[in-house]
Design a protein around this motif. Structure first.
Motif, PDB file in Angstrom:
ATOM      1  N   VAL A 292       0.833  -1.197   0.000  1.00 40.22           N
ATOM      2  CA  VAL A 292       0.000   0.000   0.000  1.00 40.22           C
ATOM      3  C   VAL A 292       0.873   1.253   0.000  1.00 40.22           C
ATOM      4  O   VAL A 292       2.000   1.261   0.507  1.00 40.22           O
ATOM      5  N   ASP A 293       0.330   2.312  -0.589  1.00 37.81           N
ATOM      6  CA  ASP A 293       1.024   3.606  -0.603  1.00 37.81           C
ATOM      7  C   ASP A 293       0.543   4.522   0.512  1.00 37.81           C
ATOM      8  O   ASP A 293       1.291   5.372   1.002  1.00 37.81           O
ATOM      9  N   TYR A 294      -0.737   4.357   0.910  1.00 36.34           N
ATOM     10  CA  TYR A 294      -1.300   5.140   2.008  1.00 36.34           C
ATOM     11  C   TYR A 294      -2.136   4.220   2.884  1.00 36.34           C
ATOM     12  O   TYR A 294      -2.962   3.454   2.387  1.00 36.34           O
ATOM     13  N   PHE A 295      -1.913   4.321   4.180  1.00 37.23           N
ATOM     14  CA  PHE A 295      -2.657   3.529   5.161  1.00 37.23           C
ATOM     15  C   PHE A 295      -3.447   4.501   6.028  1.00 37.23           C
ATOM     16  O   PHE A 295      -2.879   5.337   6.724  1.00 37.23           O
ATOM     17  N   LEU A 296      -4.772   4.412   5.947  1.00 35.98           N
ATOM     18  CA  LEU A 296      -5.661   5.306   6.681  1.00 35.98           C
ATOM     19  C   LEU A 296      -6.431   4.518   7.735  1.00 35.98           C
ATOM     20  O   LEU A 296      -7.492   3.944   7.462  1.00 35.98           O
ATOM     21  N   PRO A 297      -5.918   4.452   8.958  1.00 39.22           N
ATOM     22  CA  PRO A 297      -6.655   3.787  10.030  1.00 39.22           C
ATOM     23  C   PRO A 297      -7.511   4.806  10.787  1.00 39.22           C
ATOM     24  O   PRO A 297      -7.046   5.900  11.116  1.00 39.22           O
ATOM     25  N   HIS A 298      -8.747   4.443  11.049  1.00 35.16           N
ATOM     26  CA  HIS A 298      -9.553   5.273  11.945  1.00 35.16           C
ATOM     27  C   HIS A 298      -9.092   4.988  13.366  1.00 35.16           C
ATOM     28  O   HIS A 298      -9.231   3.867  13.862  1.00 35.16           O
ATOM     29  N   LEU A 299      -8.533   5.993  14.022  1.00 43.27           N
ATOM     30  CA  LEU A 299      -8.044   5.864  15.387  1.00 43.27           C
ATOM     31  C   LEU A 299      -8.900   6.726  16.300  1.00 43.27           C
ATOM     32  O   LEU A 299      -9.129   7.909  16.014  1.00 43.27           O
ATOM     33  N   SER A 300      -9.385   6.156  17.387  1.00 45.89           N
ATOM     34  CA  SER A 300     -10.138   6.961  18.351  1.00 45.89           C
ATOM     35  C   SER A 300      -9.211   7.851  19.155  1.00 45.89           C
ATOM     36  O   SER A 300      -9.611   8.893  19.673  1.00 45.89           O
ATOM     37  N   SER A 301      -7.947   7.435  19.258  1.00 44.04           N
ATOM     38  CA  SER A 301      -6.948   8.153  20.039  1.00 44.04           C
ATOM     39  C   SER A 301      -5.572   7.827  19.473  1.00 44.04           C
ATOM     40  O   SER A 301      -5.329   6.707  19.019  1.00 44.04           O
ATOM     41  N   MET A 302      -4.666   8.799  19.516  1.00 44.07           N
ATOM     42  CA  MET A 302      -3.295   8.530  19.062  1.00 44.07           C
ATOM     43  C   MET A 302      -2.597   7.514  19.967  1.00 44.07           C
ATOM     44  O   MET A 302      -1.572   6.953  19.595  1.00 44.07           O
ATOM     45  N   PHE A 303      -3.171   7.256  21.123  1.00 43.95           N
ATOM     46  CA  PHE A 303      -2.670   6.219  22.021  1.00 43.95           C
ATOM     47  C   PHE A 303      -2.604   4.868  21.312  1.00 43.95           C
ATOM     48  O   PHE A 303      -1.737   4.039  21.601  1.00 43.95           O
ATOM     49  N   PHE A 304      -3.539   4.650  20.355  1.00 44.43           N
ATOM     50  CA  PHE A 304      -3.617   3.352  19.690  1.00 44.43           C
ATOM     51  C   PHE A 304      -2.745   3.251  18.438  1.00 44.43           C
ATOM     52  O   PHE A 304      -2.639   2.184  17.843  1.00 44.43           O
ATOM     53  N   TRP A 305      -2.134   4.355  18.029  1.00 45.25           N
ATOM     54  CA  TRP A 305      -1.214   4.314  16.880  1.00 45.25           C
ATOM     55  C   TRP A 305      -0.094   3.304  17.147  1.00 45.25           C
ATOM     56  O   TRP A 305       0.175   2.416  16.347  1.00 45.25           O
ATOM     57  N   LYS A 306       0.576   3.477  18.292  1.00 43.81           N
ATOM     58  CA  LYS A 306       1.701   2.594  18.631  1.00 43.81           C
ATOM     59  C   LYS A 306       1.236   1.155  18.825  1.00 43.81           C
ATOM     60  O   LYS A 306       1.927   0.208  18.418  1.00 43.81           O
ATOM     61  N   LYS A 307       0.088   0.964  19.434  1.00 45.21           N
ATOM     62  CA  LYS A 307      -0.432  -0.394  19.641  1.00 45.21           C
ATOM     63  C   LYS A 307      -0.682  -1.086  18.306  1.00 45.21           C
ATOM     64  O   LYS A 307      -0.347  -2.258  18.119  1.00 45.21           O
ATOM     65  N   LEU A 308      -1.292  -0.356  17.360  1.00 45.93           N
ATOM     66  CA  LEU A 308      -1.556  -0.928  16.048  1.00 45.93           C
ATOM     67  C   LEU A 308      -0.251  -1.188  15.296  1.00 45.93           C
ATOM     68  O   LEU A 308      -0.086  -2.240  14.662  1.00 45.93           O
ATOM     69  N   GLU A 309       0.673  -0.250  15.391  1.00 45.76           N
ATOM     70  CA  GLU A 309       1.965  -0.408  14.729  1.00 45.76           C
ATOM     71  C   GLU A 309       2.706  -1.630  15.263  1.00 45.76           C
ATOM     72  O   GLU A 309       3.279  -2.417  14.496  1.00 45.76           O
ATOM     73  N   ASP A 310       2.686  -1.815  16.570  1.00 46.74           N
ATOM     74  CA  ASP A 310       3.368  -2.963  17.175  1.00 46.74           C
ATOM     75  C   ASP A 310       2.751  -4.282  16.725  1.00 46.74           C
ATOM     76  O   ASP A 310       3.476  -5.254  16.438  1.00 46.74           O
ATOM     77  N   LYS A 311       1.419  -4.339  16.661  1.00 47.61           N
ATOM     78  CA  LYS A 311       0.743  -5.574  16.242  1.00 47.61           C
ATOM     79  C   LYS A 311       1.031  -5.877  14.765  1.00 47.61           C
ATOM     80  O   LYS A 311       1.183  -7.044  14.381  1.00 47.61           O
ATOM     81  N   LEU A 312       1.110  -4.847  13.934  1.00 51.72           N
ATOM     82  CA  LEU A 312       1.471  -5.050  12.531  1.00 51.72           C
ATOM     83  C   LEU A 312       2.900  -5.578  12.418  1.00 51.72           C
ATOM     84  O   LEU A 312       3.179  -6.487  11.623  1.00 51.72           O
ATOM     85  N   ASN A 313       3.794  -5.016  13.204  1.00 52.64           N
ATOM     86  CA  ASN A 313       5.191  -5.469  13.184  1.00 52.64           C
ATOM     87  C   ASN A 313       5.310  -6.937  13.603  1.00 52.64           C
ATOM     88  O   ASN A 313       6.136  -7.681  13.057  1.00 52.64           O
ATOM     89  N   GLU A 314       4.490  -7.349  14.571  1.00 53.32           N
ATOM     90  CA  GLU A 314       4.516  -8.741  15.016  1.00 53.32           C
ATOM     91  C   GLU A 314       4.177  -9.700  13.877  1.00 53.32           C
ATOM     92  O   GLU A 314       4.683 -10.825  13.828  1.00 53.32           O
ATOM     93  N   LYS A 315       3.325  -9.240  12.948  1.00 54.25           N
ATOM     94  CA  LYS A 315       2.906 -10.072  11.815  1.00 54.25           C
ATOM     95  C   LYS A 315       3.759  -9.794  10.569  1.00 54.25           C
ATOM     96  O   LYS A 315       3.411 -10.228   9.468  1.00 54.25           O
ATOM     97  N   GLU A 316       4.857  -9.059  10.761  1.00 55.48           N
ATOM     98  CA  GLU A 316       5.755  -8.691   9.658  1.00 55.48           C
ATOM     99  C   GLU A 316       5.015  -7.905   8.578  1.00 55.48           C
ATOM    100  O   GLU A 316       5.203  -8.112   7.387  1.00 55.48           O
ATOM    101  N   LEU A 317       4.164  -6.988   9.031  1.00 51.14           N
ATOM    102  CA  LEU A 317       3.386  -6.128   8.141  1.00 51.14           C
ATOM    103  C   LEU A 317       3.719  -4.660   8.393  1.00 51.14           C
ATOM    104  O   LEU A 317       2.864  -3.786   8.258  1.00 51.14           O
ATOM    105  N   SER A 318       4.941  -4.389   8.759  1.00 47.62           N
ATOM    106  CA  SER A 318       5.326  -3.016   9.094  1.00 47.62           C
ATOM    107  C   SER A 318       5.302  -2.122   7.865  1.00 47.62           C
ATOM    108  O   SER A 318       5.645  -2.533   6.755  1.00 47.62           O
TER     109      SER A 318
END
Length: 380
Positions: A292-318
């Protein structure tokens, strides 16, 4: 199936001037006459700097239906006007009334429209993108040649201090230091008003369109419990009653119509299930997420940016940080409308190139639903 579906136009509407963090409580009011004890903590975590409210001096400036119509009006010009709409699909968490449906009220304000099929989608954040899914399938199947769909939220009336005053007085009678429960006060500093929409067509219009490659929705309600609710009362022993089972005199006593959220359940599951759905949807469509060239996640809070990023990294989807796009800190969390307002801003502010891929994901914490979509930029 040879037909294709394109997002040919986008529009959004944010009511009134932006409200910064210092102004919020002046507009929403002070519960019990006192500043919130958690406001600064929540704002520090969500990192929202400004948002919009359809309310001034305690009075509404727009209904939810009017917010949606203001956004829809931004789609029209000499090439496409209200008479040309073949389908209207609207999603919201906060309709103006229980009956008639939200889409019916929006259609009623589009005075010059023809009689057309409607869809009103209820729920939380996924409601409006599920309206997009329905509209996409209608155009894809040839049932209609175009559709207007979108999301709007009018949540500010539910955040006003007077919604909680009766509960505060009740607590005050039995506690020396009364305060509204965290799961209710928490959302007062998270949510705001606005609307966004798109025009779907079976052929590209204008210089740029976004071809919808696919949309996928899934619910995990069979696995996970209620996280976000309104009109639902949970007693100390965990039993639940809906507002229909509770005496009207107790509605205010328990702030039944306020929105509340179990932050513990949210933090535990929202990112994990988002990545699970990303993996499943990409596998189904044989698509490499990291392309993908642009990833648009609906985030309720920027608190969840890092959580989502970490979970993607765990699946080798960084993904590289520059591929992520959000406007949460500038426009606030507008619930179901957020993904439309975000996509509209991306298309207005970035120079998109032919063939670029845009991946959307919307999580819904009501009882954990998710919708993803893949779009491809088409330049004429």
């Amino acid at each position: 199936m040879n037909r294709k579906v394109y997002i040919s136009r986008l529009s959004s509407f944010l009511p009134n001037a932006p409200v910064d963090n210092d102004e919020m409580e002046n507009i929403l009011g002070y519960v019990g006459g006192h500043p919130s004890r958690i406001k600064k903590i929540i704002l520090r975590q969500n990192q929202i700097k400004q948002r919009h409210y359809a309310m001034r001096d305690g009075n509404l400036t727009h209904t939810n239906a009017e917010l949606m119509v203001n956004a829809i009006n931004g789609l029209f010009d000499n090439e496409f006007d209200v008479n040309a709409i073949e389908l209207l699909a609207c999603g919201t968490s906060t309709p103006d009334q229980l009956i008639p449906s939200h889409a019916s009220m929006v259609h009623g304000l589009l005075k010059e429209s023809n009689p057309i099929p409607l869809l009103s989608v209820s729920g939380v954040c996924c409601s409006a993108i599920q309206a997009l899914e329905f509209a996409f399938l209608s155009v894809l199947s040839g049932h209609t040649n175009n559709a207007v769909c979108g999301g709007s939220e009018l949540v500010s009336p539910l955040l006003r201090s007077d919604m909680f005053e009766e509960e505060y007085r009740t607590i005050n009678q039995i506690q020396e230091n009364p305060y509204i429960a965290f799961e209710k006060d928490f959302l007062r500093w998270m949510l705001s008003d606005g609307a966004g929409c798109v025009l779907l067509t079976d052929k590209p219009m204008g210089k740029m369109s976004l071809e919808i490659k696919w949309i996928e929705s899934v619910s995990y309600a069979n696995e996970l419990d209620v996280c976000m609710s309104q009109g639902l009362f949970e007693s100390q022993d965990g039993t639940r009653q809906t507002w229909k089972q509770i005496s009207p005199r107790d509605w205010q006593k328990h702030s039944i119509f306020s929105i509340k959220q179990d932050v513990k359940i949210l933090s535990e599951h929202v990112a994990e299930k988002a990545v699970e759905h990303i993996c499943n949807s990409c596998k189904k469509h044989n698509f490499g997420f990291t392309d993908v060239d642009y990833f648009l996640p609906h985030l309720s809070s920027m608190f969840f940016w890092k959580k989502l990023e970490d979970k993607l990294n765990e699946k080798e989807l960084s993904l590289d940080t520059e591929k992520w796009f959000t406007n949460l800190t500038r426009v606030g969390n507008i619930g179901s409308a957020s993904i439309y307002v975000m996509l509209d801003e991306l298309c207005r502010t970035r120079q998109l190139h032919n063939g670029e891929l845009i991946y959307l994901i919307v999580p819904e914490s009501g009882r954990f639903s998710y919708t993803t979509a893949l779009l491809e930029v088409r330049l004429s």
